[in-house]
Design an enzyme around this catalytic site. Structure first.
Site, PDB file in Angstrom:
ATOM      1  CE  LYS A   1      -1.261   1.751   3.794  1.00  0.00           C
ATOM      2  NZ  LYS A   1      -1.045   3.176   4.185  1.00  0.00           N
ATOM      3  CG  ASN A   2       2.853   2.496   3.452  1.00  0.00           C
ATOM      4  OD1 ASN A   2       1.701   2.731   3.525  1.00  0.00           O
ATOM      5  ND2 ASN A   2       3.349   2.545   4.740  1.00  0.00           N
TER       6      ASN A   2
ATOM      7  CB  CYS B   1      -3.930  11.280  11.517  1.00  0.00           C
ATOM      8  SG  CYS B   1      -2.453  10.351  11.972  1.00  0.00           S
TER       9      CYS B   1
ATOM     10  NE  ARG C   1       1.459  10.732  10.036  1.00  0.00           N
ATOM     11  CZ  ARG C   1       1.157   9.620   9.072  1.00  0.00           C
ATOM     12  NH1 ARG C   1      -0.117   9.107   9.550  1.00  0.00           N
ATOM     13  NH2 ARG C   1       1.793   9.168   8.470  1.00  0.00           N
TER      14      ARG C   1
ATOM     15  CG  ASP D   1       3.827   1.724   9.325  1.00  0.00           C
ATOM     16  OD1 ASP D   1       3.412   2.811  10.061  1.00  0.00           O
ATOM     17  OD2 ASP D   1       3.820   1.964   7.955  1.00  0.00           O
TER      18      ASP D   1
ATOM     19  NE  ARG E   1      -6.991   4.622   5.958  1.00  0.00           N
ATOM     20  CZ  ARG E   1      -6.116   5.692   6.518  1.00  0.00           C
ATOM     21  NH1 ARG E   1      -6.160   6.095   7.728  1.00  0.00           N
ATOM     22  NH2 ARG E   1      -5.066   6.472   5.925  1.00  0.00           N
TER      23      ARG E   1
HETATM   24  C1  UD1 Z   1       5.053   6.862   5.762  1.00  0.00           C
HETATM   25  C2  UD1 Z   1       3.996   5.661   5.772  1.00  0.00           C
HETATM   26  C3  UD1 Z   1       3.715   5.473   7.414  1.00  0.00           C
HETATM   27  C4  UD1 Z   1       4.788   5.274   8.150  1.00  0.00           C
HETATM   28  C5  UD1 Z   1       5.624   6.379   7.964  1.00  0.00           C
HETATM   29  C6  UD1 Z   1       6.731   6.095   9.133  1.00  0.00           C
HETATM   30  C7  UD1 Z   1       3.146   6.015   3.602  1.00  0.00           C
HETATM   31  C8  UD1 Z   1       1.945   6.252   2.709  1.00  0.00           C
HETATM   32  N1  UD1 Z   1       2.814   5.891   5.025  1.00  0.00           N
HETATM   33  O1  UD1 Z   1       4.303   7.992   6.474  1.00  0.00           O
HETATM   34  O2  UD1 Z   1       2.659   4.316   6.966  1.00  0.00           O
HETATM   35  O3  UD1 Z   1       4.339   4.876   9.581  1.00  0.00           O
HETATM   36  O4  UD1 Z   1       6.089   6.713   6.802  1.00  0.00           O
HETATM   37  O5  UD1 Z   1       7.544   5.173   8.381  1.00  0.00           O
HETATM   38  O6  UD1 Z   1       4.029   5.523   3.178  1.00  0.00           O
HETATM   39  N2  UD1 Z   1       7.837  14.474  10.087  1.00  0.00           N
HETATM   40  C9  UD1 Z   1       8.123  15.671  10.225  1.00  0.00           C
HETATM   41  N3  UD1 Z   1       7.859  17.043   9.362  1.00  0.00           N
HETATM   42  C10 UD1 Z   1       7.519  16.350   7.985  1.00  0.00           C
HETATM   43  C11 UD1 Z   1       7.621  15.254   7.747  1.00  0.00           C
HETATM   44  C12 UD1 Z   1       7.589  14.250   8.790  1.00  0.00           C
HETATM   45  O7  UD1 Z   1       8.403  16.210  11.436  1.00  0.00           O
HETATM   46  O8  UD1 Z   1       7.671  17.355   7.023  1.00  0.00           O
HETATM   47  C13 UD1 Z   1       8.115  13.663  11.172  1.00  0.00           C
HETATM   48  C14 UD1 Z   1       6.800  12.655  11.268  1.00  0.00           C
HETATM   49  O9  UD1 Z   1       5.900  13.498  12.256  1.00  0.00           O
HETATM   50  C15 UD1 Z   1       7.228  11.492  11.860  1.00  0.00           C
HETATM   51  C16 UD1 Z   1       8.515  11.345  11.213  1.00  0.00           C
HETATM   52  O10 UD1 Z   1       8.711  12.622  10.566  1.00  0.00           O
HETATM   53  O11 UD1 Z   1       7.549  11.755  13.202  1.00  0.00           O
HETATM   54  C17 UD1 Z   1       8.317  10.313  10.092  1.00  0.00           C
HETATM   55  O12 UD1 Z   1       7.457  10.440   9.102  1.00  0.00           O
HETATM   56  P1  UD1 Z   1       7.229  10.465   7.663  1.00  0.00           P
HETATM   57  O13 UD1 Z   1       8.216   9.318   7.294  1.00  0.00           O
HETATM   58  O14 UD1 Z   1       7.144  11.536   6.723  1.00  0.00           O
HETATM   59  O15 UD1 Z   1       5.678   9.515   7.469  1.00  0.00           O
HETATM   60  P2  UD1 Z   1       5.035   9.713   6.279  1.00  0.00           P
HETATM   61  O16 UD1 Z   1       5.884   9.521   5.054  1.00  0.00           O
HETATM   62  O17 UD1 Z   1       3.822  10.604   6.446  1.00  0.00           O
END
Ligand code: UD1
Length: 420
Positions: A22-23, A117, A122, A308, A399
């Site tokens: 999915k990711n 969320c 996030r 995850d 989902r």
């Molecule tokens: C993706 C995955 C999700 C997984 C996560 C971490 C998808 C669709 N989702 O989510 O299932 O749990 O990676 O492996 O691929 N952060 C910031 N600033 C930003 C972006 C992120 O501070 O601009 C922080 C987040 O709050 C979190 C960490 O960085 O603490 C990692 O988040 P991130 O890797 O960005 O998660 P997603 O890509 O949204």
């Protein structure tokens, strides 16, 4: 909303096929917006998040059809819009990964700012910082991220934040930089296999990318990209969840169509715990050993232990004798499953981002699914609990897990979905 009803203490046995990730699917579908071309994506799982991403692309002007159970045809020739509306982005945070592709193609993009969320606030500050470094002007207007760029220029961008690298942030910047003039170097890039998968699709489309799977990715801008055909990698989180279903029920389960290299740290922890792990050639087989030992686990960006799989592993460790510790280093508030597991008799104490788990017995109870992985953890706990467990609001599990009730039933679980 449907609920899943499980009668526990029935050891699972058999083989289960892993679906496409999915990711990976979400950013790869979004990547098809970059070029006015036709794409074939194979091994796409039919889960709600994928349907949401398809609806978003269709709203932007793509023509999409399912060619088979898991193959999508995407034609983005006539995409004329660059605004991802609130109604769609609010359903799924990952919709934010259309930002990079739209900005690349139209030099402008408007994407509803994703809210928080259940697993935390996030933010997307790192995505926005990266786009600004490429030369985009970013404004927040009426709850929308409004991005404009006369031209995009290669830059050196450090993309990690307080919680390490960002998966979708790296995806967005990679996609935004494919046409940028010169080289873009992303330092602190996410090394996740799903980012590598996206990079491989972009390379098939004509992009020049080096360093995939490492913390330094270099994208050299090209003039145009074209259509491509690509098979999505298997879902390592789904695979890990079914492996846990085998050991939490004290059975013997094989997951097929998964590369064990995607789960190295997870398998390492299972072996440390006393689980018998066999590589079968097509996948991985597990059998709970007689003397299981407690564990200490820290979630970290890839190749560290995946956040995850934290909730599912917590469910398993509530059944393993001794005291285990889990430190959640990516989402320090990702513990919604704990309160529900307590209702099933689990002994878990939480102190900030750490939980201490005392292994024991679980008892069936009605519980509430709160997010995708927490829901999976509750279903797994139900397999190990004495009596009946009812997992309510299983919308969340749908989902990301295709037909989880049917797959578990095929392994011998006493599980049924009740439509409401
Ligand atoms: C993706 C995955 C999700 C997984 C996560 C971490 C998808 C669709 N989702 O989510 O299932 O749990 O990676 O492996 O691929 N952060 C910031 N600033 C930003 C972006 C992120 O501070 O601009 C922080 C987040 O709050 C979190 C960490 O960085 O603490 C990692 O988040 P991130 O890797 O960005 O998660 P997603 O890509 O949204």
């Amino acid at each position: 909303m449907d609920k899943i009803v499980i009668d526990g203490l029935c050891p699972l046995k058999g083989k289960v096929k892993v679906s496409g990730a999915k990711n990976s699917s979400l950013p790869l579908i979004a990547a098809c917006l970059i070029s006015p071309s036709k794409f074939i994506l194979k091994n796409i799982p039919r889960v709600i998040d994928v349907h949401t991403m398809i609806k978003l692309l269709v709203a932007l002007g793509s023509k999409i059809e399912w060619l088979s159970e898991d193959t999508l045809s995407i034609d983005s020739t006539n995409v004329k819009k660059w605004r991802a509306p609130y109604q769609m982005v609010s359903k799924m945070r990952a919709s934010v990964c259309v930002l990079g592709p739209l900005l690349t193609r139209f030099k402008k993009a408007e994407v509803s700012y994703p809210g928080g969320c259940i697993i935390g606030t996030r933010p997307i500050d790192l995505h926005l910082k990266g786009l600004m470094r490429l030369g985009a002007d970013i404004q927040l207007k009426d709850g929308y991220v409004v991005a404009n760029a006369k031209e995009l220029n290669g830059a050196s961008i450090y993309l990690a934040g307080n919680f390490g690298s960002t998966v979708l942030g790296t995806a967005n910047i990679m996609m935004a930089s494919v046409f940028a003039k010169g080289d873009t170097t992303i330092e602190g890039a996410a090394c996740e296999p799903e980012v590598v998968d996206l990079g491989n699709l972009l390379i098939k489309m004509g992009a020049k990318i080096q360093g995939l799977g490492s913390p330094t990715i270099t994208v050299t801008g090209v003039k145009e990209l074209h259509g491509a055909e690509h098979t999505i990698i298997s879902d390592r989180i789904e695979a890990g969840t079914y492996l846990i279903s085998g050991i939490i029920s004290r059975g013997e389960v094989e997951v097929e169509d998964i590369d064990p290299k995607l789960l190295t740290v997870f398998i390492d922890k299972l072996i440390e715990c006393g689980v018998e792990v066999t590589y079968t050639g097509r996948g991985i087989k597990v059998k709970a050993g007689k003397d299981l030992k407690s564990l200490e686990i820290t979630t970290l960006p890839y190749p560290g232990f995946p956040t995850d799989l934290q909730a599912q592993m917590t469910a398993f460790l509530t059944t393993v004798p001794g005291i285990s510790f889990i430190h959640e280093k990516i989402y320090p508030d990702r513990f919604m499953h704990v309160a529900e597991l307590l209702r099933m008799g689990a002994k878990i104490m939480r102190e900030g981002p750490t939980t201490m788990i005392q292994g024991g017995e679980l008892k069936g109870a009605p519980v509430m699914a709160s997010d995708l992985r927490a829901s999976a953890a509750l279903v797994l706990a139900g397999l190990a609990a004495k009596g009946r467990t009812e997992v309510n609001r299983v919308y969340h599990i749908d989902r990301g897990y295709p037909k989880i009730d049917e797959k578990l039933a095929s392994l011998g679980a006493k599980i049924k979905r009740v439509k409401e």
